[in-house]
Design a protein around this motif. Structure first.
Motif, PDB file in Angstrom:
ATOM      1  N   PHE A 277       0.840  -1.200   0.000  1.00  0.00           N
ATOM      2  CA  PHE A 277       0.000   0.000   0.000  1.00  0.00           C
ATOM      3  C   PHE A 277       0.878   1.254   0.000  1.00  0.00           C
ATOM      4  CE2 PHE A 277      -2.448   3.408   1.937  1.00  0.00           C
ATOM      5  CZ  PHE A 277      -3.662   3.321   1.259  1.00  0.00           C
ATOM      6  N   GLY A 278       1.928   1.222   0.836  1.00  0.00           N
ATOM      7  CA  GLY A 278       2.780   2.404   0.988  1.00  0.00           C
ATOM      8  C   GLY A 278       3.721   2.644  -0.174  1.00  0.00           C
ATOM      9  N   SER A 279       3.856   1.639  -1.061  1.00  0.00           N
ATOM     10  CA  SER A 279       4.801   1.816  -2.182  1.00  0.00           C
ATOM     11  C   SER A 279       4.271   2.836  -3.203  1.00  0.00           C
ATOM     12  CB  SER A 279       5.080   0.468  -2.865  1.00  0.00           C
ATOM     13  OG  SER A 279       3.867  -0.027  -3.403  1.00  0.00           O
TER      14      SER A 279
ATOM     15  N   PRO B 219      16.407   4.957  -1.070  1.00  0.00           N
ATOM     16  CA  PRO B 219      16.035   3.867  -1.985  1.00  0.00           C
ATOM     17  C   PRO B 219      15.546   2.633  -1.218  1.00  0.00           C
ATOM     18  CG  PRO B 219      18.367   4.502  -2.261  1.00  0.00           C
ATOM     19  CD  PRO B 219      17.780   5.411  -1.238  1.00  0.00           C
ATOM     20  N   ASP B 220      14.518   1.984  -1.755  1.00  0.00           N
ATOM     21  CA  ASP B 220      13.975   0.725  -1.212  1.00  0.00           C
ATOM     22  C   ASP B 220      13.326   0.887   0.165  1.00  0.00           C
ATOM     23  OD1 ASP B 220      15.034  -0.722  -3.470  1.00  0.00           O
ATOM     24  OD2 ASP B 220      16.994  -0.632  -2.496  1.00  0.00           O
TER      25      ASP B 220
ATOM     26  N   TYR C  90       8.319   3.056   7.306  1.00  0.00           N
ATOM     27  CA  TYR C  90       9.256   2.476   8.278  1.00  0.00           C
ATOM     28  C   TYR C  90       9.927   1.209   7.735  1.00  0.00           C
ATOM     29  CZ  TYR C  90       8.256   5.026  12.673  1.00  0.00           C
ATOM     30  OH  TYR C  90       8.192   5.949  13.678  1.00  0.00           O
ATOM     31  N   ILE C  91       9.414   0.706   6.617  1.00  0.00           N
ATOM     32  CA  ILE C  91       9.849  -0.619   6.139  1.00  0.00           C
ATOM     33  C   ILE C  91      10.954  -0.470   5.100  1.00  0.00           C
ATOM     34  CG2 ILE C  91       9.080  -2.755   5.002  1.00  0.00           C
ATOM     35  CD1 ILE C  91       6.156  -1.774   5.899  1.00  0.00           C
ATOM     36  N   HIS C  92      12.019  -1.259   5.275  1.00  0.00           N
ATOM     37  CA  HIS C  92      13.073  -1.313   4.255  1.00  0.00           C
ATOM     38  C   HIS C  92      12.829  -2.588   3.454  1.00  0.00           C
ATOM     39  CE1 HIS C  92      16.812  -1.196   2.159  1.00  0.00           C
ATOM     40  NE2 HIS C  92      17.350  -0.260   2.922  1.00  0.00           N
ATOM     41  N   THR C  93      12.549  -2.446   2.162  1.00  0.00           N
ATOM     42  CA  THR C  93      12.167  -3.629   1.371  1.00  0.00           C
ATOM     43  C   THR C  93      13.366  -4.527   1.073  1.00  0.00           C
ATOM     44  OG1 THR C  93      12.426  -2.423  -0.708  1.00  0.00           O
ATOM     45  CG2 THR C  93      10.244  -2.391   0.290  1.00  0.00           C
ATOM     46  N   LYS C  94      14.589  -3.968   1.217  1.00  0.00           N
ATOM     47  CA  LYS C  94      15.794  -4.786   0.995  1.00  0.00           C
ATOM     48  C   LYS C  94      16.752  -4.587   2.154  1.00  0.00           C
ATOM     49  CE  LYS C  94      15.451  -4.709  -4.051  1.00  0.00           C
ATOM     50  NZ  LYS C  94      15.993  -4.128  -5.277  1.00  0.00           N
ATOM     51  N   MET C  95      16.253  -4.854   3.342  1.00  0.00           N
ATOM     52  CA  MET C  95      17.069  -4.639   4.530  1.00  0.00           C
ATOM     53  C   MET C  95      18.132  -5.724   4.664  1.00  0.00           C
ATOM     54  SD  MET C  95      15.997  -4.778   8.547  1.00  0.00           S
ATOM     55  CE  MET C  95      16.123  -6.568   8.531  1.00  0.00           C
TER      56      MET C  95
ATOM     57  N   THR D  93      19.249  -9.887   1.787  1.00  0.00           N
ATOM     58  CA  THR D  93      18.314  -8.840   2.234  1.00  0.00           C
ATOM     59  C   THR D  93      16.891  -9.404   2.281  1.00  0.00           C
ATOM     60  OG1 THR D  93      17.809  -8.029   0.009  1.00  0.00           O
ATOM     61  CG2 THR D  93      19.704  -7.003   1.124  1.00  0.00           C
ATOM     62  N   PHE D  94      16.039  -8.790   3.085  1.00  0.00           N
ATOM     63  CA  PHE D  94      14.614  -9.145   3.098  1.00  0.00           C
ATOM     64  C   PHE D  94      13.838  -7.949   3.652  1.00  0.00           C
ATOM     65  CE2 PHE D  94      15.501  -9.785   7.479  1.00  0.00           C
ATOM     66  CZ  PHE D  94      14.338 -10.031   8.190  1.00  0.00           C
ATOM     67  N   PRO D  95      12.517  -7.871   3.413  1.00  0.00           N
ATOM     68  CA  PRO D  95      11.752  -6.716   3.899  1.00  0.00           C
ATOM     69  C   PRO D  95      11.480  -6.795   5.396  1.00  0.00           C
ATOM     70  CG  PRO D  95      10.480  -8.008   2.272  1.00  0.00           C
ATOM     71  CD  PRO D  95      11.688  -8.801   2.621  1.00  0.00           C
ATOM     72  N   TYR D  96      11.821  -5.729   6.112  1.00  0.00           N
ATOM     73  CA  TYR D  96      11.554  -5.693   7.551  1.00  0.00           C
ATOM     74  C   TYR D  96      11.661  -4.241   8.018  1.00  0.00           C
ATOM     75  CZ  TYR D  96      10.948  -7.894  12.103  1.00  0.00           C
ATOM     76  OH  TYR D  96      10.434  -8.296  13.309  1.00  0.00           O
ATOM     77  N   VAL D  97      11.402  -4.033   9.305  1.00  0.00           N
ATOM     78  CA  VAL D  97      11.496  -2.681   9.884  1.00  0.00           C
ATOM     79  C   VAL D  97      12.841  -2.584  10.608  1.00  0.00           C
ATOM     80  CG1 VAL D  97      10.415  -1.033  11.477  1.00  0.00           C
ATOM     81  CG2 VAL D  97       8.982  -2.617  10.148  1.00  0.00           C
ATOM     82  N   PRO D  98      13.809  -1.857  10.043  1.00  0.00           N
ATOM     83  CA  PRO D  98      15.154  -1.828  10.638  1.00  0.00           C
ATOM     84  C   PRO D  98      15.171  -1.336  12.083  1.00  0.00           C
ATOM     85  CG  PRO D  98      15.181  -0.804   8.453  1.00  0.00           C
ATOM     86  CD  PRO D  98      13.749  -1.081   8.781  1.00  0.00           C
TER      87      PRO D  98
END
Length: 369
Positions: free
Chosen positions: A37-39, A182-183, A187-192, A228-233
């Motif tokens: 949704f946030g993208s 980028p990415d 709050y979410i990093h899609t490639k953390m 990497t994976f999506p998460y909240v750093p």
């Protein structure tokens, strides 16, 4: 006393409305939904997001405010708990007095309001911790803390709800950032990179240990630097910081007066198909088996109590090395918020392994207390 103050500070109409809203059904969202949704933070999507929050957040806030009125053992009457309850009722009042959101200007005003609400609630954890300490002092020391199950369950529900409220507000506010990195979606990093976050959190924990003791054990990190994976750093940083800080403290205190060199804390990041698991291993002497059930309770800490030393919460340093006894239970809630978990396995006389499981799938709904 608490009830009297409640009706002095807030109108009966508001209290009745909070009770009504507190009975409404909450709506959970998943990490994947927030990310997708946030993208696309278009004006229309931000409007939809604000309209959702205007309905959802007062329900969650009202539930907590009502629960704060009816706690066992007289906890509701403690001054610190009354203060927290008043913050929740003030926030509920702000939400309910805000007009219906119809256009971009309304949405921007609403976003400014929820920013202020988030700041109002910044010190909820230490303030409630102070309330629990006030209760602890007034109880018979012979009472076993395990007997206070209702309080532990309340605090689990309360803090889990707080994580959700802050995540939803923070996510919405961050979507207004005109130049997101980028990415990054809110709050979410899609490639953390978990390795990168683990390194930063471990360095922060080590610097606290250095400041506290004058020296600190080393740490070593193993894992794939490209994974990497999506998460909240910020969530991951907080959990790893807590685990590494505990391990460094245990090792430092065990080897402080020893001729031997303190062994490093070992951190392993493993990427499975369902979970990313982070293992923090130390040789800090471990925890006695009788103490293990207590480590996830809010009334237990092996360290001195920082709240007794710093009763003024505005000046208390929230990154203190230890003592609230809140680090582990709250870290476990953060892990569970997005479908993960935290487990501690200990060998008394040797050391402790903490396993932090993070769900990779991002499909689990928020656990709504």
């Amino acid at each position: 006393m608490a009830t009297k103050k409640l009706y002095e500070s807030f109108s009966k109409t508001l209290i009745d409305e909070a009770h009504k809203w507190g009975c409404m059904k909450q709506t959970g969202v998943s990490l994947r939904y927030m990310m997708e949704f946030g993208s696309r933070p278009t004006d229309r999507n931000l409007l939809i997001s604000a309209q959702f929050l205007q309905k959802e957040l007062p329900i969650r806030i009202a539930r907590r405010a009502i629960e704060l009125e009816t706690l066992p053992y007289g906890l509701s009457d403690k001054p610190a708990v009354i203060k927290v309850r008043d913050w929740y009722l003030d926030s509920f009042k702000d939400f309910r007095s805000f007009p219906e959101i119809k256009d971009k200007n309304d949405e921007l005003e609403f976003t400014n309001m929820i920013k202020m609400i988030k700041v109002r609630h910044n010190n909820v954890v230490p303030t409630l911790a102070l309330g629990v300490q006030q209760l602890k002092k007034s109880l018979d020391p012979k009472i076993e803390y395990e007997g206070l199950d209702e309080i532990h369950q309340f605090l689990d529900r309360f803090y889990m709800s707080r994580i959700g409220i802050r995540m939803l507000i923070g996510q919405h506010v961050e979507l207004h950032n005109p130049n997101p990195p980028p990415d990054v979606v809110g709050y979410i990093h899609t490639k953390m990179s978990p390795l990168e976050v683990v390194r930063g959190a471990s360095e922060d924990a080590r610097s606290i240990c250095l400041r506290e003791y004058g020296s600190a054990p080393d740490f070593s990190i193993y894992g794939d630097p490209n994974f990497t994976f999506p998460y909240v750093p910020t969530h991951l940083h907080m959990m790893v910081f807590e685990l590494v800080k505990n391990s460094l403290r245990a090792v430092q205190e065990r080897f402080m007066d020893s001729d031997k060199i303190a062994p490093p804390v070992r951190i392993i990041v493993a990427d499975g198909s369902e979970d990313v698991t982070i293992k923090v291993s130390d040789e800090g002497g471990g925890i006695a088996r009788s103490g293990l059930p207590k480590i996830f309770t809010y009334l237990y800490s092996t360290a001195r109590d920082p709240l007794c030393e710093q009763p003024d919460l505005d000046t208390a340093n929230m990154a203190t090395m230890a003592g609230y006894g809140y680090g582990l239970p709250i870290s476990r809630l953060y892990a569970r918020y997005f479908g993960g978990d935290l487990q501690i396995i200990s060998m008394e006389g040797y050391g402790t392994d903490a396993y932090l499981h993070l769900s990779r799938l991002g499909d689990s709904q928020e656990p709504l207390p």
